[in-house]
Design an enzyme around this catalytic site. Structure first.
Site, short mmCIF file in Angstrom:
data_model
loop_
_atom_site.label_atom_id
_atom_site.label_comp_id
_atom_site.label_asym_id
_atom_site.label_seq_id
_atom_site.Cartn_x
_atom_site.Cartn_y
_atom_site.Cartn_z
N TYR A 95 -5.30 69.32 16.17
CA TYR A 95 -5.77 68.68 14.93
C TYR A 95 -4.67 68.76 13.87
O TYR A 95 -4.01 69.79 13.72
CB TYR A 95 -7.01 69.41 14.39
CG TYR A 95 -7.49 68.84 13.07
CD1 TYR A 95 -8.44 67.82 13.05
CD2 TYR A 95 -6.96 69.28 11.85
CE1 TYR A 95 -8.87 67.27 11.85
CE2 TYR A 95 -7.38 68.72 10.65
CZ TYR A 95 -8.33 67.72 10.66
OH TYR A 95 -8.74 67.16 9.47
N GLU B 59 -5.44 61.77 8.66
CA GLU B 59 -6.00 62.70 9.63
C GLU B 59 -5.73 62.22 11.05
O GLU B 59 -6.01 61.06 11.37
CB GLU B 59 -7.51 62.85 9.43
CG GLU B 59 -8.13 63.92 10.32
CD GLU B 59 -9.65 64.00 10.17
OE1 GLU B 59 -10.32 62.98 10.38
OE2 GLU B 59 -10.15 65.09 9.83
#
Ligand code: GDP
Ligand code: MN
Length: 397
Positions: free
Chosen positions: A119, A207
């Site tokens: 992530y 993101e």
């Protein structure tokens, strides 16, 4: 402003970040030739909506296939068939709300072999007023879940704008992600690229979930969610053009055209208020009295009659609205202007739900007079608490 994954990946490609080759289609007939332009042997067929959690989402329609909004295919034909099943259908994910979002575009991408899912995000940290990196070894998962159950698996730090991005920032990310050998160098380069893109385009959020280590040991961006600062769009024509208005709430879109600060919510009481603070207080007191606000709406200080009329129309067009509370403390905003706007709007669209009006401040007498002499069926209120109580009572009985 948010953009689609395929648009974000095109930007990443322009900046030299590692992404797979892909094609976007809007019609089922285009899917086969689009998939045929990619190498295979694995294709990924991805619904393009402005919401995450597509992979774990589900479709409302029975004929859309059983899998979520991200599907793997082993042939051009299979990829085209999956695209056809998703186009025009409604995908529901934990981010879309129960109504879901219609899938109008499909991105078909060269599939990757995955060794690890990581992530990574860049965002503007309001506490430090700096750009922050956030990364975690727990990619592909819901990051909010990781943050609450295993916060120690998330690394976050901000970058001093005086120095800007430095290679040691990238190495910090690389080591936190457990990258080895050549991957560290790739990570340092990729973080530099992402930082540059973020600053160049006045982004609010970038993101990547997941960033992957491929089976060949290389870093690759597998998913991308970008948000841009709406106040800076005037200097980024290229980004402004990526706006997909079909993805936005139609009432919020209409409100933005009239420069109204409007946010749709899912309660039953429509609110028209001046000033963001008073709007928040009004929402709080509605909840306190046992109901839920249907929207946040700040008509602002210098609202004209036309703007107020438009605001009222937007509120009444929401079918969840079972009652309306107009709460105005006239300072710069004059109570008579509000009253005129409300009357004009009601004349145009009618009034099918109870309306409570609380006016206070500049030209309050004039405002009350306008409403009284209009013959409108308005419930008058004296203060905020009284107003909230009356509208909740009118709606809930
Ligand atoms: P999201 O569900 O909206 O976040 O969509 P993603 O693009 O993140 O995809 C969801 C999941 O699908 C990823 O976490 C991967 O596990 C899987 N996935 C996506 N692309 C590929 C791919 O190219 N190859 C493989 N094997 N899996 C993929
Ligand atoms: Mn994702």
């Amino acid at each position: 402003m948010n953009i689609h994954e395929y648009q974000a990946k095109a930007l990443l490609r322009d900046y030299g970040a590692p992404v797979s080759d892909g094609r976007v289609v809007t019609r089922a007939e285009e899917a086969k030739s689009a998939a045929g332009e990619l190498d295979g042997p694995l294709w990924v067929v991805k619904a393009q909506i402005h919401a995450g959690g597509r992979g774990k989402g589900s479709f409302k329609e029975a004929d859309s296939g059983e899998k979520g909004g991200v599907r793997l295919a082993k042939s051009v034909e299979e990829a085209a068939a999956e695209a056809k099943k998703m186009l025009g259908r409604t995908l529901v994910t934990h981010q879309t709300g129960p109504a879901g979002k219609q899938v109008n575009r499909i991105y078909i991408e060269d599939g990757s072999g995955i060794e690890r899912e990581l992530y990574l995000a860049l965002l503007v940290d309001r506490q430090t007023s700096r750009i922050s990196f956030v990364c975690s070894t727990e990619g592909g998962m819901d990051i909010e879940e990781v943050a609450s159950s295993t916060p120690e698996r998330i690394l976050s730090f901000s970058v001093d704008p005086a120095t800007g991005y430095q290679p040691y920032h990238g190495r910090r990310v690389a080591f936190a992600l457990g990258l080895k050998g050549g991957q560290v160098k790739q990570c340092v380069g990729l973080m530099a690229t992402l930082y540059r893109l973020f600053v160049d385009k006045d982004m609010e959020m970038l993101e990547i979930n997941p960033l992957i280590v491929t089976d060949g040991g290389d870093l690759k961006v597998l998913d991308a969610k970008f948000g841009f600062d709406g106040n800076a769009l005037y200097r980024h024509n290229d980004i402004a053009q990526l706006r997909d208005e079909t993805e936005e709430d139609s009432k919020e879109l209409q409100a933005s055209k009239y420069d109204l600060n409007y946010i749709a919510l899912d309660g039953e009481i429509g609110c028209m208020v001046n000033g963001a603070g008073l709007a928040m207080a009004t929402m709080d007191i509605i909840k306190l009295k046992g109901a839920e606000p249907a929207n946040f709406l700040d008509v602002g200080g210098g609202a004209t009659k036309e703007k107020v009329t438009e605001a009222f129309k937007i509120i009444t067009s929401d079918e969840n609205v079972k009652g309306i509370l107009v709460n105005i403390f006239g300072g710069i905003m004059r109570c008579d202007v509000i009253a005129e706007g409300v009357i004009a709007a009601v004349k145009e669209v009618g009034l099918k739900v109870p309306l409570v009006v609380r006016l206070e401040g500049t030209n309050v007498e004039k405002g009350k007079e306008i409403i009284e002499s209009s013959g409108l069926d308005v419930i008058a209120a004296d203060d905020l608490s009284d107003a909230a109580e009356k509208i909740v009572k009118a709606v809930k009985g």
